[in-house]
Design a protein around this motif. Structure first.
Motif, PDB file in Angstrom:
ATOM      1  N   GLY A  65       0.789  -1.227   0.000  1.00 32.10           N
ATOM      2  CA  GLY A  65       0.000   0.000   0.000  1.00 32.10           C
ATOM      3  C   GLY A  65       0.817   1.270   0.000  1.00 32.10           C
ATOM      4  N   ARG A  66       0.529   2.155  -0.970  1.00 29.35           N
ATOM      5  CA  ARG A  66       1.278   3.407  -1.126  1.00 29.35           C
ATOM      6  C   ARG A  66       0.505   4.649  -0.721  1.00 29.35           C
ATOM      7  NH1 ARG A  66       5.678   5.328  -1.400  1.00 29.35           N
ATOM      8  NH2 ARG A  66       5.636   6.483  -3.352  1.00 29.35           N
ATOM      9  N   GLU A  67      -0.795   4.549  -0.461  1.00 33.62           N
ATOM     10  CA  GLU A  67      -1.560   5.759  -0.147  1.00 33.62           C
ATOM     11  C   GLU A  67      -2.659   5.444   0.849  1.00 33.62           C
ATOM     12  OE1 GLU A  67      -3.034   7.229  -3.899  1.00 33.62           O
ATOM     13  OE2 GLU A  67      -4.130   5.400  -4.318  1.00 33.62           O
ATOM     14  N   VAL A  68      -2.857   6.362   1.791  1.00 32.39           N
ATOM     15  CA  VAL A  68      -3.854   6.150   2.834  1.00 32.39           C
ATOM     16  C   VAL A  68      -4.537   7.455   3.202  1.00 32.39           C
ATOM     17  CG1 VAL A  68      -2.518   4.237   3.825  1.00 32.39           C
ATOM     18  CG2 VAL A  68      -2.303   6.515   4.799  1.00 32.39           C
ATOM     19  N   ALA A  69      -5.676   7.307   3.860  1.00 33.24           N
ATOM     20  CA  ALA A  69      -6.348   8.417   4.516  1.00 33.24           C
ATOM     21  C   ALA A  69      -6.769   7.924   5.890  1.00 33.24           C
ATOM     22  CB  ALA A  69      -7.574   8.872   3.718  1.00 33.24           C
ATOM     23  N   GLY A  70      -6.634   8.784   6.879  1.00 36.31           N
ATOM     24  CA  GLY A  70      -6.980   8.357   8.234  1.00 36.31           C
ATOM     25  C   GLY A  70      -6.881   9.507   9.216  1.00 36.31           C
ATOM     26  N   VAL A  71      -6.687   9.169  10.491  1.00 37.47           N
ATOM     27  CA  VAL A  71      -6.662  10.146  11.576  1.00 37.47           C
ATOM     28  C   VAL A  71      -5.323  10.056  12.300  1.00 37.47           C
ATOM     29  CG1 VAL A  71      -7.753  10.858  13.738  1.00 37.47           C
ATOM     30  CG2 VAL A  71      -9.158  10.013  11.846  1.00 37.47           C
ATOM     31  N   PHE A  89      -4.444  12.670   4.729  1.00 38.24           N
ATOM     32  CA  PHE A  89      -4.213  11.677   3.678  1.00 38.24           C
ATOM     33  C   PHE A  89      -2.840  11.934   3.092  1.00 38.24           C
ATOM     34  CE2 PHE A  89      -5.759  15.356   1.521  1.00 38.24           C
ATOM     35  CZ  PHE A  89      -5.258  15.332   0.229  1.00 38.24           C
ATOM     36  N   GLY A  90      -2.275  10.900   2.463  1.00 40.18           N
ATOM     37  CA  GLY A  90      -0.968  11.105   1.869  1.00 40.18           C
ATOM     38  C   GLY A  90      -0.308   9.808   1.455  1.00 40.18           C
ATOM     39  N   THR A  91       0.997   9.915   1.195  1.00 38.78           N
ATOM     40  CA  THR A  91       1.785   8.795   0.692  1.00 38.78           C
ATOM     41  C   THR A  91       2.440   8.042   1.838  1.00 38.78           C
ATOM     42  OG1 THR A  91       2.266  10.043  -1.325  1.00 38.78           O
ATOM     43  CG2 THR A  91       3.666   8.153  -0.858  1.00 38.78           C
ATOM     44  N   SER A  92       2.338   6.734   1.789  1.00 37.82           N
ATOM     45  CA  SER A  92       2.943   5.909   2.825  1.00 37.82           C
ATOM     46  C   SER A  92       4.446   6.158   2.907  1.00 37.82           C
ATOM     47  CB  SER A  92       2.706   4.429   2.529  1.00 37.82           C
ATOM     48  OG  SER A  92       1.341   4.149   2.387  1.00 37.82           O
ATOM     49  N   ALA A  93       4.941   6.297   4.127  1.00 35.10           N
ATOM     50  CA  ALA A  93       6.366   6.478   4.328  1.00 35.10           C
ATOM     51  C   ALA A  93       7.113   5.188   4.011  1.00 35.10           C
ATOM     52  CB  ALA A  93       6.638   6.906   5.768  1.00 35.10           C
ATOM     53  N   PRO A 114     -10.161  17.791   3.882  1.00 34.83           N
ATOM     54  CA  PRO A 114     -11.351  18.619   4.126  1.00 34.83           C
ATOM     55  C   PRO A 114     -12.521  17.770   4.626  1.00 34.83           C
ATOM     56  CG  PRO A 114     -10.375  19.096   1.978  1.00 34.83           C
ATOM     57  CD  PRO A 114      -9.712  17.861   2.487  1.00 34.83           C
ATOM     58  N   ALA A 115     -13.360  18.367   5.433  1.00 35.08           N
ATOM     59  CA  ALA A 115     -14.489  17.635   6.005  1.00 35.08           C
ATOM     60  C   ALA A 115     -15.451  17.126   4.937  1.00 35.08           C
ATOM     61  CB  ALA A 115     -15.233  18.533   6.997  1.00 35.08           C
ATOM     62  N   THR A 116     -15.532  17.827   3.813  1.00 37.20           N
ATOM     63  CA  THR A 116     -16.477  17.455   2.761  1.00 37.20           C
ATOM     64  C   THR A 116     -15.937  16.402   1.803  1.00 37.20           C
ATOM     65  OG1 THR A 116     -15.710  19.353   1.467  1.00 37.20           O
ATOM     66  CG2 THR A 116     -17.691  19.658   2.821  1.00 37.20           C
ATOM     67  N   VAL A 117     -14.694  15.974   2.009  1.00 39.03           N
ATOM     68  CA  VAL A 117     -14.093  14.930   1.179  1.00 39.03           C
ATOM     69  C   VAL A 117     -14.053  13.638   1.986  1.00 39.03           C
ATOM     70  CG1 VAL A 117     -12.021  14.189  -0.064  1.00 39.03           C
ATOM     71  CG2 VAL A 117     -12.723  16.591  -0.116  1.00 39.03           C
ATOM     72  N   SER A 118     -14.586  12.559   1.435  1.00 42.67           N
ATOM     73  CA  SER A 118     -14.626  11.289   2.156  1.00 42.67           C
ATOM     74  C   SER A 118     -13.228  10.696   2.294  1.00 42.67           C
ATOM     75  CB  SER A 118     -15.527  10.294   1.422  1.00 42.67           C
ATOM     76  OG  SER A 118     -14.943   9.903   0.191  1.00 42.67           O
ATOM     77  N   PHE A 119     -13.077   9.809   3.268  1.00 46.16           N
ATOM     78  CA  PHE A 119     -11.795   9.121   3.422  1.00 46.16           C
ATOM     79  C   PHE A 119     -11.484   8.271   2.190  1.00 46.16           C
ATOM     80  CE2 PHE A 119     -12.524   9.963   7.988  1.00 46.16           C
ATOM     81  CZ  PHE A 119     -11.269  10.468   8.338  1.00 46.16           C
ATOM     82  N   THR A 262      -3.050  19.221  -1.137  1.00 48.39           N
ATOM     83  CA  THR A 262      -4.049  20.190  -0.659  1.00 48.39           C
ATOM     84  C   THR A 262      -4.879  20.728  -1.812  1.00 48.39           C
ATOM     85  OG1 THR A 262      -2.658  20.817   1.224  1.00 48.39           O
ATOM     86  CG2 THR A 262      -4.366  22.379   0.561  1.00 48.39           C
ATOM     87  N   GLU A 263      -4.223  21.028  -2.932  1.00 48.42           N
ATOM     88  CA  GLU A 263      -4.936  21.533  -4.104  1.00 48.42           C
ATOM     89  C   GLU A 263      -5.862  20.472  -4.689  1.00 48.42           C
ATOM     90  OE1 GLU A 263      -6.417  23.781  -7.191  1.00 48.42           O
ATOM     91  OE2 GLU A 263      -5.435  24.384  -5.317  1.00 48.42           O
ATOM     92  N   LEU A 264      -5.400  19.228  -4.738  1.00 45.26           N
ATOM     93  CA  LEU A 264      -6.258  18.157  -5.247  1.00 45.26           C
ATOM     94  C   LEU A 264      -7.494  17.987  -4.375  1.00 45.26           C
ATOM     95  CD1 LEU A 264      -3.516  15.542  -6.180  1.00 45.26           C
ATOM     96  CD2 LEU A 264      -5.022  16.733  -7.786  1.00 45.26           C
ATOM     97  N   ALA A 265      -7.313  18.006  -3.069  1.00 45.47           N
ATOM     98  CA  ALA A 265      -8.456  17.867  -2.161  1.00 45.47           C
ATOM     99  C   ALA A 265      -9.430  19.026  -2.314  1.00 45.47           C
ATOM    100  CB  ALA A 265      -7.960  17.772  -0.713  1.00 45.47           C
ATOM    101  N   ARG A 266      -8.896  20.214  -2.550  1.00 45.60           N
ATOM    102  CA  ARG A 266      -9.755  21.385  -2.755  1.00 45.60           C
ATOM    103  C   ARG A 266     -10.612  21.201  -4.009  1.00 45.60           C
ATOM    104  NH1 ARG A 266      -5.994  25.055  -3.076  1.00 45.60           N
ATOM    105  NH2 ARG A 266      -6.010  25.481  -0.850  1.00 45.60           N
TER     106      ARG A 266
END
Length: 310
Positions: A65-71, A89-93, A114-119, A262-266
């Protein structure tokens, strides 16, 4: 012990399995994240197959796995701009590790969600959409220009088509006939690369040639479209250096920075970019999810939803 899914030796799918591993410890520039969703990409099975061993050194067993979203669960000593509890969210270290209850992200390749973007949507942005964003930026496209995307139906091509379209660029792309309707829904013109009259279709769509080419196929793909490559055309390619040099093309370089994410999420939040998540699998279905991607799944992005339990 948190569950993870990875592989114990380089090879085929038979080396994959669920693993009991200690919770990762973040380095100085890393975030420990409780994973909510993990993107599934072709690069994952290629890592397992050993295709990246020359530049990605892993201790086995390794988590895919290369990409995740979480807390955010824990911060490295030198991390700024994030706090425990932040949705990110971002790239796995360290090259991989996303198919896990807990994963590490590199801070400068992570962003606030952003709150309006799903995980699930956020989890598929770092690899394909990030590559597309970097590539479109490197091509310095301006409104009214013509862009040809070779391999427009893949994850990078789909995102690149949307990003280029929003700059006022006319987008044409090569794809399988089955993807024509899908590609055209993105505002692009689709050309069937398997059609016997491929060349005629290409010249009809681009009678005045193209201003830029984004080659996501490699191999001999640039040779097949040479008739419409105009003088001064800017070309980015994943082809080997010899082919790139023959066409005066540049290799695609990745940044994957916080600013890019950040721009992609926007853009996802305001509706300009659709991540095209079409397959969501439970964590216990990780093997099936990766099998679909390795087989060449036809539509959209595949995600592991980590919120379900094993």
């Amino acid at each position: 012990m948190p569950e993870a899914y990875g592989f114990t030796a380089y090879g085929g799918p038979e080396t994959q399995r669920f693993l009991d591993l200690p919770k990762p410890v973040p380095g100085p520039d890393e975030l420990l994240v409780e994973v909510r969703a993990a993107g599934v990409n072709p690069v994952d099975w290629k890592v397992r197959a050993g295709m990246h061993r020359a530049f990605l050194h892993l201790d086995l067993p390794a988590v895919l796995g290369r990409e995740v979203a979480g807390v955010v669960e824990q911060l490295g000593d030198r991390v700024d701009g994030f706090a425990i509890g932040d949705p990110v969210f971002g790239t796995s270290a360290r090259g991989c590790g996303g198919y896990s209850r807990f994963a590490l992200l590199t801070a400068d390749q992570a962003a606030l969600k952003p709150a309006t973007v799903s995980f699930t949507d956020a989890a598929v942005l770092p690899v394909a959409a990030g590559t597309a964003y970097d590539g479109v930026g490197q091509l310095t496209l301006t409104g009214g220009e013509r862009l040809l995307i070779l391999g427009i139906g893949g994850g990078v091509g789909v995102a690149a088509a949307q990003l280029a379209r929003d700059t006022g660029v006319s987008v044409v792309g090569t794809a399988a006939a089955a993807k024509r309707e899908f590609v055209e829904s993105l505002g692009a013109t689709a050309i069937d690369y398997d059609s016997p009259d491929f060349g005629a279709q290409l010249e009809k769509a681009l009678p005045n040639g193209v201003d830029a080419v984004f080659d996501l196929v490699g191999g001999d793909a640039l040779h097949g479209v040479s008739a419409v490559i105009s003088p001064g055309c800017r070309i980015l390619t994943v082809a080997e250096p010899e082919t790139a040099a023959r066409f005066g093309a540049r290799p695609l370089s990745r940044r994957g920075s916080t600013r890019t994410l950040t721009e992609l999420a926007r853009r996802v939040a305001d509706g300009r970019l659709d991540p095209q998540v079409r397959g969501v699998f439970r964590f216990e279905e990780a093997k099936a999810a990766l099998r679909e991607v390795e087989a060449g799944h036809p539509w959209g992005k595949v995600v592991l939803d980590m919120r379900g339990g094993l």
